[in-house]
Design a protein around this motif. Sequence first.
Motif, PDB file in Angstrom:
ATOM      1  N   LEU A 184      60.292  20.550   5.087  1.00 32.68           N
ATOM      2  CA  LEU A 184      60.133  21.994   5.261  1.00 32.68           C
ATOM      3  C   LEU A 184      58.736  22.211   5.815  1.00 32.68           C
ATOM      4  N   ASP A 185      58.636  22.846   6.969  1.00 28.21           N
ATOM      5  CA  ASP A 185      57.336  22.916   7.626  1.00 28.21           C
ATOM      6  C   ASP A 185      56.418  23.944   6.972  1.00 28.21           C
ATOM      7  N   GLU A 186      55.264  24.127   7.583  1.00 27.44           N
ATOM      8  CA  GLU A 186      54.233  25.007   7.042  1.00 27.44           C
ATOM      9  C   GLU A 186      54.752  26.414   6.781  1.00 27.44           C
ATOM     10  N   TYR A 187      55.740  26.852   7.566  1.00 29.02           N
ATOM     11  CA  TYR A 187      56.237  28.224   7.470  1.00 29.02           C
ATOM     12  C   TYR A 187      57.539  28.323   6.680  1.00 29.02           C
ATOM     13  N   GLY A 188      58.010  27.180   6.148  1.00 30.65           N
ATOM     14  CA  GLY A 188      59.251  27.187   5.387  1.00 30.65           C
ATOM     15  C   GLY A 188      60.488  26.920   6.213  1.00 30.65           C
ATOM     16  N   ASN A 189      60.319  26.612   7.504  1.00 36.00           N
ATOM     17  CA  ASN A 189      61.462  26.305   8.359  1.00 36.00           C
ATOM     18  C   ASN A 189      61.930  24.864   8.138  1.00 36.00           C
ATOM     19  N   LEU A 190      63.216  24.625   8.390  1.00 34.82           N
ATOM     20  CA  LEU A 190      63.751  23.270   8.296  1.00 34.82           C
ATOM     21  C   LEU A 190      63.201  22.430   9.443  1.00 34.82           C
ATOM     22  N   ASN A 191      62.620  21.296   9.106  1.00 32.17           N
ATOM     23  CA  ASN A 191      62.120  20.357  10.108  1.00 32.17           C
ATOM     24  C   ASN A 191      63.247  19.370  10.399  1.00 32.17           C
TER      25      ASN A 191
END
Length: 529
Positions: A184-191
């Motif tokens: 989960l990236d810095e912004y909460g998006n799925l990586n």
Amino acid sequence: MPGIEMRTDNPIYKNEMQIFTTKIVSMAKESNLFASQGGPIILAQIENEYGNIMVDYGDAGKSYIKWCAQMDLAQNIGLPWIMCQQHDAPQPMINTCNGYYCDQFQPNNPKSPKMFTENWIGWFQKWGQRVPHRSAEDSAFPVARFFQNGGILNNYYMYHGGTNFGRTAGGPYITTSYDYDAPLDEYGNLNQPKWGHLKQLHAAIKLGEKILTNGTRTDKDLGNQVTLTTYTNANGERFCFLSNINNNQDANVDLQQDGKYIVPSWSVTILNGCNKEVFNTAKVNSQTSIMVKKSDDASPKLTWVWIPEKKKDTMQGKGSFKANQLLEQKELTFDVSDYLWYMTSVDINDTSIWSNATLHVNTMGHTIRAYVNGRHVGYKFSQWGGNFTYEKQVSLKEGPNIITLLSATVGLANYGANFDKIKTGIAGGPVQLIGKNNVTIDLSTNIWSYKVGLNGEKRQLYNSQPRIGVSWRTNSSYPIGRPMTWYKAEFKAPSGADPVVVDLQGMGKGQAWVVITQLAKASYDQYNK
């Protein structure tokens, strides 16, 4: 704190550490958070990776780690305590593994469970370096290998990226973004595909949960670095791992009645029932997503105003205190600013020697900006965040000459042996003027005047409320690339609920604030560079 030495057998530090630990434990107990109270916390940790640096502390390090264990046990929380990367962890402390690959790790006590407490899923970003990336395939591989070899716990570092706002990023030269290439990236998006691939991995491992936790394990070497590991429970149920750690050659494996399998190089195949492939670490089936950062076309173009940093006082050598030595920056700034001004004066009688002199400064980092008689003469930063030498040709006039040096830090060291003793700024120097025929004046023991921080920081130019005596310049040709300048623009929050990115490309060493104004309240998100 006078007399304190961190992470060693120092009474002052140990007292503060015990106060802090007891406070945290008491708060958890009061909220019934420990598993022994019916709560969700199943493990407690003291210290972190101290074993990697303990040798630098000698016998004091050994006695310190024993004291840590005794202090923890006295907290009486009814749970196991762990020490990461502590190969000689005092019993009953459980030493655990941090790293990229921990499949070969074994605890120092054969009765201790084997735990992977920091699986480094990526790495932190440093200013000026490439963005770290660890593939989905290689992220899954050490997890499968760890459970194949008897591991019982895997913890990702990091699973969710984050942001260290303001001056908390550490370093030196660690960015405020702590994305870490996490699932989960810095912004909460799925990586993706990393997030989806690891989700499938853990779903596959969970199929064998009861067998892995209650079965017996046997390993069979199939040759050419291929291993079959079989877990079998009392009912005869089986769960298998088939690993190929040869990083150049795929393996064709014939398990007779259990089937034939192609195991790619540097991968692990998980076999449910030992006869059905449910996952392979090198075979990625998750979608691949590319995150695109784009401007909000509906938002108007930013209109910038600007104002130069006021430097009249420092150009005249006026500070808040003086000393006849070059002092350490971290101790003087007391963590309230990245900036420290060093100012001194030197009298010149013979301009034939000093009209084309060299200003020589040895500094502990991380950046330096030099002025002579109010004129900016140059800037330099440390490539790796350590000490460096700054040299610049300067012209000195007859009579008094004021030399002003602005030193700035870009994150402070927060790990390693004696990290608290690592100096910053122009500590000790030397600062020298080298004239014709190498005639040298050493200014290191001159009377130096000091000032902490920038005038703009003191005046809070980042505040959304109007500041008395502050006149922002509004001409359209605002300066680009001009050092020591404040810029400001107002904008409406972009539409939607997606994360908003502040793009700092093009900035040198500096700071940025995003001020969110709601009614009479203002909050600040600060970015440091």
